[in-house]
Design a protein around this motif. Sequence first.
Motif, PDB file in Angstrom:
ATOM      1  N   ARG A 114      41.068   8.749 -39.765  1.00 46.12           N
ATOM      2  CA  ARG A 114      40.478   8.532 -41.095  1.00 46.12           C
ATOM      3  C   ARG A 114      41.368   9.080 -42.197  1.00 46.12           C
ATOM      4  O   ARG A 114      42.249   9.929 -41.982  1.00 46.12           O
ATOM      5  CB  ARG A 114      39.071   9.107 -41.175  1.00 46.12           C
TER       6      ARG A 114
ATOM      7  N   ALA B   7      40.586  10.670 -46.111  1.00 47.31           N
ATOM      8  CA  ALA B   7      39.401  11.163 -46.826  1.00 47.31           C
ATOM      9  C   ALA B   7      39.761  11.664 -48.222  1.00 47.31           C
ATOM     10  O   ALA B   7      39.760  12.869 -48.480  1.00 47.31           O
ATOM     11  CB  ALA B   7      38.749  12.282 -46.003  1.00 47.31           C
ATOM     12  N   PRO B   8      40.061  10.748 -49.140  1.00 46.70           N
ATOM     13  CA  PRO B   8      40.457  11.190 -50.486  1.00 46.70           C
ATOM     14  C   PRO B   8      39.288  11.719 -51.305  1.00 46.70           C
ATOM     15  O   PRO B   8      38.140  11.334 -51.090  1.00 46.70           O
ATOM     16  CB  PRO B   8      40.995   9.904 -51.127  1.00 46.70           C
ATOM     17  N   SER B   9      39.595  12.610 -52.237  1.00 48.40           N
ATOM     18  CA  SER B   9      38.601  13.062 -53.216  1.00 48.40           C
ATOM     19  C   SER B   9      38.863  12.273 -54.500  1.00 48.40           C
ATOM     20  O   SER B   9      40.009  12.211 -54.946  1.00 48.40           O
ATOM     21  CB  SER B   9      38.776  14.549 -53.512  1.00 48.40           C
TER      22      SER B   9
ATOM     23  N   GLU C 103      35.374  11.463 -50.563  1.00 52.20           N
ATOM     24  CA  GLU C 103      34.801  12.814 -50.590  1.00 52.20           C
ATOM     25  C   GLU C 103      34.347  13.133 -52.016  1.00 52.20           C
ATOM     26  O   GLU C 103      34.981  13.904 -52.748  1.00 52.20           O
ATOM     27  CB  GLU C 103      35.808  13.803 -50.022  1.00 52.20           C
TER      28      GLU C 103
ATOM     29  N   TYR D 205      32.692  21.370 -49.001  1.00 48.65           N
ATOM     30  CA  TYR D 205      33.621  20.545 -48.220  1.00 48.65           C
ATOM     31  C   TYR D 205      33.623  20.915 -46.738  1.00 48.65           C
ATOM     32  O   TYR D 205      33.556  20.042 -45.871  1.00 48.65           O
ATOM     33  CB  TYR D 205      35.036  20.705 -48.825  1.00 48.65           C
TER      34      TYR D 205
ATOM     35  N   VAL E 166      32.734  17.909 -44.174  1.00 45.40           N
ATOM     36  CA  VAL E 166      33.821  17.280 -43.420  1.00 45.40           C
ATOM     37  C   VAL E 166      33.522  17.298 -41.912  1.00 45.40           C
ATOM     38  O   VAL E 166      33.792  16.341 -41.182  1.00 45.40           O
ATOM     39  CB  VAL E 166      35.163  17.964 -43.766  1.00 45.40           C
TER      40      VAL E 166
ATOM     41  N   ARG F 200      46.089  14.751 -41.720  1.00 46.87           N
ATOM     42  CA  ARG F 200      45.959  15.050 -43.150  1.00 46.87           C
ATOM     43  C   ARG F 200      47.056  16.023 -43.540  1.00 46.87           C
ATOM     44  O   ARG F 200      47.852  16.457 -42.703  1.00 46.87           O
ATOM     45  CB  ARG F 200      44.574  15.641 -43.440  1.00 46.87           C
TER      46      ARG F 200
ATOM     47  N   LEU G  85      45.642  21.708 -45.736  1.00 42.13           N
ATOM     48  CA  LEU G  85      44.303  21.946 -45.171  1.00 42.13           C
ATOM     49  C   LEU G  85      44.352  22.658 -43.822  1.00 42.13           C
ATOM     50  O   LEU G  85      43.320  22.869 -43.181  1.00 42.13           O
ATOM     51  CB  LEU G  85      43.545  20.614 -45.056  1.00 42.13           C
TER      52      LEU G  85
HETATM   53  N1  GLU Z   1      39.298  15.340 -49.539  1.00 44.56           N
HETATM   54  C1  GLU Z   1      40.399  16.159 -49.147  1.00 44.56           C
HETATM   55  C2  GLU Z   1      41.557  15.950 -50.108  1.00 44.56           C
HETATM   56  O1  GLU Z   1      41.593  14.945 -50.811  1.00 44.56           O
HETATM   57  C3  GLU Z   1      40.888  15.852 -47.755  1.00 44.56           C
HETATM   58  C4  GLU Z   1      39.961  16.321 -46.732  1.00 44.56           C
HETATM   59  C5  GLU Z   1      40.361  16.057 -45.295  1.00 44.56           C
HETATM   60  O2  GLU Z   1      41.214  15.209 -45.021  1.00 44.56           O
HETATM   61  O3  GLU Z   1      39.772  16.725 -44.430  1.00 44.56           O
HETATM   62  O4  GLU Z   1      42.417  16.804 -50.170  1.00 44.56           O
END
Ligand code: GLU
Length: 292
Positions: free
Chosen positions: A6, A8-10, A42, A169, A173, A187, A191
């Motif tokens: 996946r 998962a952009p904010s 997100e 978050y 997540v 990712r 993170l």
């Molecule tokens: N939403 C997070 C971001 O844009 C990424 C979270 C993830 O990939 O777990 O930095």
Amino acid sequence: MHYRGRFAPSPSGALHFGSLVAAVGSFVRARAEGGAWLVRMEDIDPPREIPGAASDILATLGAFGMRADEPVVYQSLRDTAYDRAFARLRDADLVFPCWCSRVDLEASAGIHRGACRAAPDTTRGPAWRLRAPDVDVSFIDLLQGTQAQNLRRDVGDFVIRRVEGWFAYQLAVVVDDADAAITEVVRGSDLLDSTPRQIHLQQLLGLQTPAYLHLPVVLDADGRKLSKADHARPVDRCEPLAALRMAIDFLGLEVGAGVTPAALLERAIDSFSVARLRGANGAHVGTAECET
Ligand code: GLU
């Protein structure tokens, strides 16, 4: 098990080069594994969100040749799932209300040391924190190698529900990756230090831990991570080829002579191996500069 990855952009701004690298890395990896690639928006941090950014990001991903295999999941619509997980942790007495102010936390370098226990300010709602046990959580990142963190010492009791009532978050997540049956999280390595908290939550909630592969992050000329919050320049979805070539090259994959995004991605997929990713074999991670 069938591979499911996946991105998962904010939606705190348009897609910039740093997020494009994470999108391409997760997409190419999923395709190279013959798996599914999902997108999760997100959007659970309203103050940081920009109206229109979510649809803008999706349009940009599409212009770069990346479309999710399943409907996009929006975290803003998933409170019921988060609430269920939160109730489970609360019922097991694993969380507690915290009234610490920013100043209290600054005094202890951001780590919760229980200042609010002495004099809780019950005139406002609390944040909810998960008790951090004195355990080392370790995992093997497929690119960065073995990682370990002591939750109590390095992180402290951490927020899973914010003062405003929004879920944090770290909780969202974990619930989302499990509900989507994600088998591997690809990712940015910014993170990496959240991952032990997420693994700990997975264990408490009886959820599977996916594999993890943290990609090097793109830094600006001053050595800082490119982020939407700093207004890093968005990638231009009308001219995707140059930025896409640069993202594939940044990852360490082969940049073909293709003249469509699909053709460029195809070559990157064919050339994919974890061993050739930038940052593999101990190369210094996270020092590249990007002109975009
Ligand atoms: N939403 C997070 C971001 O844009 C990424 C979270 C993830 O990939 O777990 O930095």
